[in-house]
Write a protein that holds these residues in place. Structure first.
Motif, PDB file in Angstrom:
ATOM      1  N   GLY A 108       5.422  -3.316   6.684  1.00  0.00           N
ATOM      2  CA  GLY A 108       5.027  -4.211   5.590  1.00  0.00           C
ATOM      3  C   GLY A 108       5.621  -3.804   4.259  1.00  0.00           C
ATOM      4  O   GLY A 108       6.439  -4.545   3.677  1.00  0.00           O
ATOM      5  N   PRO A 109       5.255  -2.616   3.737  1.00  0.00           N
ATOM      6  CA  PRO A 109       5.834  -2.208   2.452  1.00  0.00           C
ATOM      7  C   PRO A 109       7.343  -1.993   2.520  1.00  0.00           C
ATOM      8  O   PRO A 109       8.048  -2.230   1.537  1.00  0.00           O
ATOM      9  CB  PRO A 109       5.098  -0.895   2.135  1.00  0.00           C
ATOM     10  CG  PRO A 109       4.527  -0.438   3.415  1.00  0.00           C
ATOM     11  CD  PRO A 109       4.226  -1.671   4.215  1.00  0.00           C
ATOM     12  N   LEU A 110       7.846  -1.543   3.685  1.00  0.00           N
ATOM     13  CA  LEU A 110       9.281  -1.377   3.823  1.00  0.00           C
ATOM     14  C   LEU A 110       9.989  -2.723   3.697  1.00  0.00           C
ATOM     15  O   LEU A 110      11.025  -2.843   3.030  1.00  0.00           O
ATOM     16  CB  LEU A 110       9.600  -0.735   5.171  1.00  0.00           C
ATOM     17  CG  LEU A 110      11.074  -0.477   5.496  1.00  0.00           C
ATOM     18  CD1 LEU A 110      11.721   0.391   4.427  1.00  0.00           C
ATOM     19  CD2 LEU A 110      11.205   0.178   6.865  1.00  0.00           C
ATOM     20  N   GLY A 111       9.420  -3.751   4.315  1.00  0.00           N
ATOM     21  CA  GLY A 111      10.000  -5.083   4.211  1.00  0.00           C
ATOM     22  C   GLY A 111       9.988  -5.613   2.788  1.00  0.00           C
ATOM     23  O   GLY A 111      10.971  -6.216   2.330  1.00  0.00           O
ATOM     24  N   VAL A 112       8.886  -5.374   2.064  1.00  0.00           N
ATOM     25  CA  VAL A 112       8.803  -5.809   0.667  1.00  0.00           C
ATOM     26  C   VAL A 112       9.854  -5.091  -0.174  1.00  0.00           C
ATOM     27  O   VAL A 112      10.535  -5.708  -1.008  1.00  0.00           O
ATOM     28  CB  VAL A 112       7.392  -5.544   0.105  1.00  0.00           C
ATOM     29  CG1 VAL A 112       7.365  -5.783  -1.408  1.00  0.00           C
ATOM     30  CG2 VAL A 112       6.371  -6.432   0.794  1.00  0.00           C
ATOM     31  N   ALA A 113      10.009  -3.778   0.064  1.00  0.00           N
ATOM     32  CA  ALA A 113      10.981  -3.008  -0.711  1.00  0.00           C
ATOM     33  C   ALA A 113      12.405  -3.489  -0.434  1.00  0.00           C
ATOM     34  O   ALA A 113      13.219  -3.627  -1.350  1.00  0.00           O
ATOM     35  CB  ALA A 113      10.851  -1.522  -0.367  1.00  0.00           C
ATOM     36  N   LEU A 114      12.710  -3.743   0.842  1.00  0.00           N
ATOM     37  CA  LEU A 114      14.047  -4.214   1.190  1.00  0.00           C
ATOM     38  C   LEU A 114      14.309  -5.605   0.623  1.00  0.00           C
ATOM     39  O   LEU A 114      15.415  -5.912   0.161  1.00  0.00           O
ATOM     40  CB  LEU A 114      14.229  -4.225   2.710  1.00  0.00           C
ATOM     41  CG  LEU A 114      14.364  -2.849   3.373  1.00  0.00           C
ATOM     42  CD1 LEU A 114      14.270  -2.972   4.887  1.00  0.00           C
ATOM     43  CD2 LEU A 114      15.679  -2.184   2.975  1.00  0.00           C
TER      44      LEU A 114
END
Length: 298
Positions: A108-114
Protein backbone atom coordinates in the motif's frame (compact mmCIF):
# COMPACT_ATOMS: atom_id res chain seq x y z
CA UNK A 1 33.38 17.23 22.78
CA UNK A 2 30.39 17.88 25.04
CA UNK A 3 28.72 19.88 22.27
CA UNK A 4 29.43 17.07 19.77
CA UNK A 5 27.94 14.44 22.12
CA UNK A 6 24.84 16.55 22.65
CA UNK A 7 24.45 17.01 18.90
CA UNK A 8 24.87 13.26 18.33
CA UNK A 9 22.27 12.46 20.98
CA UNK A 10 19.88 14.96 19.41
CA UNK A 11 20.23 13.22 16.04
CA UNK A 12 20.01 9.67 17.37
CA UNK A 13 17.17 10.22 19.84
CA UNK A 14 14.30 10.55 17.32
CA UNK A 15 15.66 7.60 15.32
CA UNK A 16 15.72 5.51 18.47
CA UNK A 17 12.16 6.56 19.33
CA UNK A 18 10.88 5.51 15.89
CA UNK A 19 12.67 2.16 16.13
CA UNK A 20 11.08 1.62 19.55
CA UNK A 21 7.70 2.60 18.11
CA UNK A 22 8.02 0.03 15.30
CA UNK A 23 9.07 -2.63 17.81
CA UNK A 24 6.00 -1.81 19.91
CA UNK A 25 3.66 -2.01 16.91
CA UNK A 26 4.89 -5.42 15.78
CA UNK A 27 5.15 -6.68 19.36
CA UNK A 28 1.54 -5.60 19.85
CA UNK A 29 0.52 -7.49 16.72
CA UNK A 30 2.27 -10.61 18.03
CA UNK A 31 0.53 -10.25 21.38
CA UNK A 32 -2.83 -9.80 19.66
CA UNK A 33 -2.57 -13.30 18.19
CA UNK A 34 -2.86 -14.71 21.72
CA UNK A 35 -6.41 -13.32 21.77
CA UNK A 36 -7.46 -15.14 18.60
CA UNK A 37 -8.12 -18.58 20.16
CA UNK A 38 -10.36 -17.02 22.82
CA UNK A 39 -12.28 -14.32 20.91
CA UNK A 40 -11.17 -14.42 17.26
CA UNK A 41 -9.37 -11.75 15.19
CA UNK A 42 -12.50 -9.64 14.56
CA UNK A 43 -13.27 -9.22 18.27
CA UNK A 44 -9.58 -8.68 19.01
CA UNK A 45 -9.57 -5.83 16.48
CA UNK A 46 -12.67 -4.30 18.07
CA UNK A 47 -11.23 -4.46 21.59
CA UNK A 48 -7.92 -2.97 20.46
CA UNK A 49 -9.56 -0.02 18.65
CA UNK A 50 -12.05 0.72 21.45
CA UNK A 51 -9.36 0.71 24.14
CA UNK A 52 -6.93 2.69 22.00
CA UNK A 53 -9.59 5.34 21.36
CA UNK A 54 -10.37 5.61 25.07
CA UNK A 55 -6.69 5.93 25.97
CA UNK A 56 -6.00 8.61 23.36
CA UNK A 57 -9.14 10.55 24.29
CA UNK A 58 -7.94 10.63 27.89
CA UNK A 59 -4.43 11.76 26.88
CA UNK A 60 -5.09 14.25 24.08
CA UNK A 61 -8.69 15.44 24.81
CA UNK A 62 -9.64 16.14 21.19
CA UNK A 63 -12.91 17.85 22.15
CA UNK A 64 -10.86 20.96 22.93
CA UNK A 65 -10.48 21.62 19.18
CA UNK A 66 -13.39 22.34 16.89
CA UNK A 67 -13.58 20.36 13.65
CA UNK A 68 -15.02 22.28 10.71
CA UNK A 69 -17.96 20.67 8.92
CA UNK A 70 -16.03 20.50 5.64
CA UNK A 71 -13.31 18.40 7.31
CA UNK A 72 -15.59 15.62 8.55
CA UNK A 73 -15.73 13.86 5.18
CA UNK A 74 -11.95 13.35 5.11
CA UNK A 75 -11.93 12.34 8.76
CA UNK A 76 -14.66 9.75 8.16
CA UNK A 77 -12.85 8.25 5.16
CA UNK A 78 -9.58 8.31 7.12
CA UNK A 79 -11.16 6.49 10.06
CA UNK A 80 -12.92 3.90 7.88
CA UNK A 81 -9.65 3.18 6.04
CA UNK A 82 -7.82 2.84 9.37
CA UNK A 83 -10.41 0.49 10.85
CA UNK A 84 -10.59 -1.66 7.71
CA UNK A 85 -6.80 -1.87 7.58
CA UNK A 86 -6.58 -3.08 11.18
CA UNK A 87 -9.43 -5.55 10.67
CA UNK A 88 -7.91 -7.07 7.53
CA UNK A 89 -4.39 -7.24 8.98
CA UNK A 90 -5.61 -9.20 12.01
CA UNK A 91 -7.51 -11.51 9.68
CA UNK A 92 -4.29 -11.96 7.69
CA UNK A 93 -2.02 -12.80 10.63
CA UNK A 94 -4.57 -15.37 11.73
CA UNK A 95 -3.66 -17.30 8.55
CA UNK A 96 -0.10 -16.39 7.55
CA UNK A 97 3.14 -15.45 9.38
CA UNK A 98 3.31 -11.89 10.68
CA UNK A 99 6.40 -10.93 8.66
CA UNK A 100 4.85 -12.05 5.38
CA UNK A 101 1.56 -10.30 6.22
CA UNK A 102 3.32 -7.01 6.95
CA UNK A 103 5.43 -7.28 3.79
CA UNK A 104 2.31 -7.85 1.67
CA UNK A 105 0.49 -5.05 3.48
CA UNK A 106 3.42 -2.75 2.73
CA UNK A 107 2.43 -2.80 -0.95
CA UNK A 108 0.00 0.00 0.00
CA UNK A 109 2.45 2.71 1.07
CA UNK A 110 5.00 1.46 -1.45
CA UNK A 111 2.44 1.89 -4.22
CA UNK A 112 1.58 5.41 -3.04
CA UNK A 113 5.27 6.35 -2.93
CA UNK A 114 5.91 4.96 -6.41
CA UNK A 115 2.82 6.68 -7.80
CA UNK A 116 3.84 10.07 -6.42
CA UNK A 117 7.52 9.73 -7.29
CA UNK A 118 9.07 11.00 -10.53
CA UNK A 119 12.40 9.25 -10.21
CA UNK A 120 13.94 7.40 -13.16
CA UNK A 121 14.74 4.58 -10.72
CA UNK A 122 11.04 3.76 -10.29
CA UNK A 123 11.12 0.80 -12.68
CA UNK A 124 14.02 -0.71 -10.74
CA UNK A 125 12.20 -0.48 -7.40
CA UNK A 126 9.01 -1.85 -8.95
CA UNK A 127 10.94 -4.83 -10.35
CA UNK A 128 12.60 -5.54 -6.99
CA UNK A 129 9.28 -5.28 -5.14
CA UNK A 130 7.52 -7.59 -7.62
CA UNK A 131 10.33 -10.14 -7.35
CA UNK A 132 10.05 -10.13 -3.56
CA UNK A 133 6.27 -10.43 -3.62
CA UNK A 134 6.45 -13.26 -6.16
CA UNK A 135 8.63 -15.24 -3.78
CA UNK A 136 6.34 -14.52 -0.81
CA UNK A 137 3.33 -15.64 -2.81
CA UNK A 138 5.04 -18.89 -3.73
CA UNK A 139 5.37 -18.10 -7.43
CA UNK A 140 9.04 -19.03 -7.48
CA UNK A 141 8.68 -22.74 -6.89
CA UNK A 142 6.21 -25.55 -6.93
CA UNK A 143 6.80 -26.94 -3.47
CA UNK A 144 3.40 -27.20 -1.79
CA UNK A 145 5.02 -27.03 1.64
CA UNK A 146 5.66 -23.35 1.03
CA UNK A 147 2.21 -22.48 -0.29
CA UNK A 148 0.83 -19.39 1.44
CA UNK A 149 -2.79 -19.43 2.64
CA UNK A 150 -4.86 -17.58 0.03
CA UNK A 151 -7.25 -16.02 2.57
CA UNK A 152 -4.31 -14.58 4.48
CA UNK A 153 -2.71 -13.24 1.31
CA UNK A 154 -5.90 -11.55 0.12
CA UNK A 155 -6.53 -10.01 3.55
CA UNK A 156 -2.94 -8.71 3.74
CA UNK A 157 -3.16 -7.20 0.26
CA UNK A 158 -6.56 -5.72 1.15
CA UNK A 159 -4.96 -4.20 4.26
CA UNK A 160 -2.31 -2.72 1.97
CA UNK A 161 -5.00 -1.11 -0.18
CA UNK A 162 -6.60 0.33 2.95
CA UNK A 163 -3.17 1.56 4.11
CA UNK A 164 -2.82 3.46 0.80
CA UNK A 165 -6.27 5.03 1.33
CA UNK A 166 -5.33 5.76 4.95
CA UNK A 167 -2.24 7.68 3.81
CA UNK A 168 -4.09 9.70 1.17
CA UNK A 169 -7.10 10.59 3.34
CA UNK A 170 -4.88 10.98 6.40
CA UNK A 171 -2.84 13.60 4.59
CA UNK A 172 -5.97 15.66 4.03
CA UNK A 173 -7.38 15.04 7.49
CA UNK A 174 -4.04 15.88 9.10
CA UNK A 175 -4.22 19.41 7.75
CA UNK A 176 -6.72 20.15 10.52
CA UNK A 177 -4.56 19.10 13.47
CA UNK A 178 -2.28 16.11 13.18
CA UNK A 179 -2.87 14.41 16.52
CA UNK A 180 -6.48 15.54 16.82
CA UNK A 181 -7.18 13.96 13.43
CA UNK A 182 -5.46 10.75 14.48
CA UNK A 183 -7.57 10.48 17.64
CA UNK A 184 -10.77 11.16 15.70
CA UNK A 185 -9.68 8.64 13.08
CA UNK A 186 -9.18 5.91 15.68
CA UNK A 187 -12.53 6.79 17.26
CA UNK A 188 -14.31 6.50 13.91
CA UNK A 189 -12.47 3.24 13.21
CA UNK A 190 -13.67 1.85 16.55
CA UNK A 191 -17.26 2.88 15.89
CA UNK A 192 -17.20 1.30 12.40
CA UNK A 193 -15.41 -1.95 13.26
CA UNK A 194 -16.63 -2.61 16.83
CA UNK A 195 -20.07 -3.92 15.78
CA UNK A 196 -18.44 -6.49 13.48
CA UNK A 197 -16.35 -7.93 16.27
CA UNK A 198 -18.79 -7.55 19.14
CA UNK A 199 -22.09 -8.67 17.58
CA UNK A 200 -21.26 -12.36 18.08
CA UNK A 201 -18.46 -12.02 20.60
CA UNK A 202 -17.41 -15.11 22.52
CA UNK A 203 -18.19 -15.27 26.26
CA UNK A 204 -14.44 -15.00 26.91
CA UNK A 205 -14.58 -11.31 26.00
CA UNK A 206 -15.57 -10.46 29.59
CA UNK A 207 -12.72 -12.40 31.18
CA UNK A 208 -10.18 -10.21 32.95
CA UNK A 209 -7.09 -11.73 31.31
CA UNK A 210 -8.59 -11.17 27.84
CA UNK A 211 -9.32 -7.52 28.61
CA UNK A 212 -5.84 -7.07 30.10
CA UNK A 213 -4.17 -8.47 26.98
CA UNK A 214 -6.38 -6.26 24.78
CA UNK A 215 -5.36 -3.23 26.84
CA UNK A 216 -1.68 -4.11 26.40
CA UNK A 217 -2.22 -4.51 22.65
CA UNK A 218 -3.90 -1.09 22.49
CA UNK A 219 -1.01 0.50 24.38
CA UNK A 220 1.71 -1.20 22.34
CA UNK A 221 0.08 -0.88 18.93
CA UNK A 222 -1.44 2.59 19.17
CA UNK A 223 -1.06 4.79 22.25
CA UNK A 224 2.69 4.40 22.80
CA UNK A 225 3.87 4.54 19.14
CA UNK A 226 1.65 7.55 18.37
CA UNK A 227 3.12 9.39 21.35
CA UNK A 228 6.70 8.48 20.43
CA UNK A 229 6.05 9.55 16.86
CA UNK A 230 4.82 12.96 18.00
CA UNK A 231 8.14 13.50 19.77
CA UNK A 232 10.30 12.13 16.94
CA UNK A 233 8.71 13.51 13.75
CA UNK A 234 9.47 17.22 14.28
CA UNK A 235 13.13 16.27 14.76
CA UNK A 236 13.53 14.12 11.63
CA UNK A 237 13.75 14.96 7.91
CA UNK A 238 10.87 13.47 5.93
CA UNK A 239 13.27 11.27 3.94
CA UNK A 240 14.78 9.79 7.11
CA UNK A 241 11.32 9.09 8.47
CA UNK A 242 10.31 7.34 5.25
CA UNK A 243 13.49 5.26 5.25
CA UNK A 244 12.93 4.11 8.82
CA UNK A 245 9.29 3.28 8.11
CA UNK A 246 10.52 1.04 5.28
CA UNK A 247 11.97 -1.30 7.89
CA UNK A 248 8.47 -2.24 9.09
CA UNK A 249 8.30 -5.62 7.24
CA UNK A 250 11.65 -6.65 8.73
CA UNK A 251 10.43 -5.73 12.20
CA UNK A 252 7.30 -7.79 11.57
CA UNK A 253 9.35 -10.83 10.54
CA UNK A 254 11.64 -10.48 13.57
CA UNK A 255 8.65 -10.10 15.90
CA UNK A 256 7.01 -13.19 14.43
CA UNK A 257 10.23 -15.15 14.90
CA UNK A 258 10.96 -13.98 18.46
CA UNK A 259 7.46 -13.96 19.94
CA UNK A 260 5.52 -16.45 17.83
CA UNK A 261 8.21 -18.87 16.70
CA UNK A 262 7.37 -18.20 13.03
CA UNK A 263 10.61 -19.23 11.35
CA UNK A 264 10.87 -18.18 7.70
CA UNK A 265 13.00 -19.72 5.01
CA UNK A 266 16.08 -17.94 3.73
CA UNK A 267 14.22 -17.25 0.49
CA UNK A 268 11.33 -15.64 2.37
CA UNK A 269 13.75 -13.45 4.36
CA UNK A 270 15.39 -12.36 1.12
CA UNK A 271 11.95 -11.61 -0.34
CA UNK A 272 11.03 -9.44 2.65
CA UNK A 273 14.34 -7.61 2.35
CA UNK A 274 13.58 -7.04 -1.35
CA UNK A 275 10.35 -5.25 -0.36
CA UNK A 276 12.28 -3.25 2.26
CA UNK A 277 14.96 -2.37 -0.32
CA UNK A 278 12.35 -1.22 -2.84
CA UNK A 279 10.70 0.96 -0.23
CA UNK A 280 13.97 2.50 0.93
CA UNK A 281 15.00 3.06 -2.68
CA UNK A 282 11.73 4.82 -3.45
CA UNK A 283 12.17 7.03 -0.39
CA UNK A 284 15.78 7.95 -1.14
CA UNK A 285 15.55 8.50 -4.91
CA UNK A 286 11.96 9.67 -5.23
CA UNK A 287 11.10 13.28 -5.87
CA UNK A 288 7.53 13.52 -4.73
CA UNK A 289 6.09 16.98 -4.95
CA UNK A 290 4.29 16.56 -1.64
CA UNK A 291 6.01 14.35 0.94
CA UNK A 292 3.46 12.19 2.75
CA UNK A 293 3.64 11.98 6.49
CA UNK A 294 1.10 9.86 8.33
CA UNK A 295 0.93 8.31 11.77
CA UNK A 296 1.65 4.67 12.34
CA UNK A 297 -1.33 2.63 11.29
CA UNK A 298 -0.75 -0.81 12.82
Amino acid sequence: MTSYNASLRARLMPIGLLLIAMSCIQGGASLATSLFPAVGPATATSLRLIMAALILWAIFRPWRWRVARRDWRDLLLYGIAMGSMNFLLYQAINHIPLGIAVALEFTGPLGVALWSSKSRFDLLWIAIAIAGLAVLLGLDHGNSDHTINLTGVLCALGAGGCWAAYILFGQRAGEVNGMQSAVWGITIAAVVIAPIGLVNAAPAITESHVLLIALCVALLSTALPYTLEMVALPRLPTQTFGTLMSLEPAFGALSGLLFLGQALSLLQWLAIMAVVTASIGTTVTGRSAEPIEAPYPD
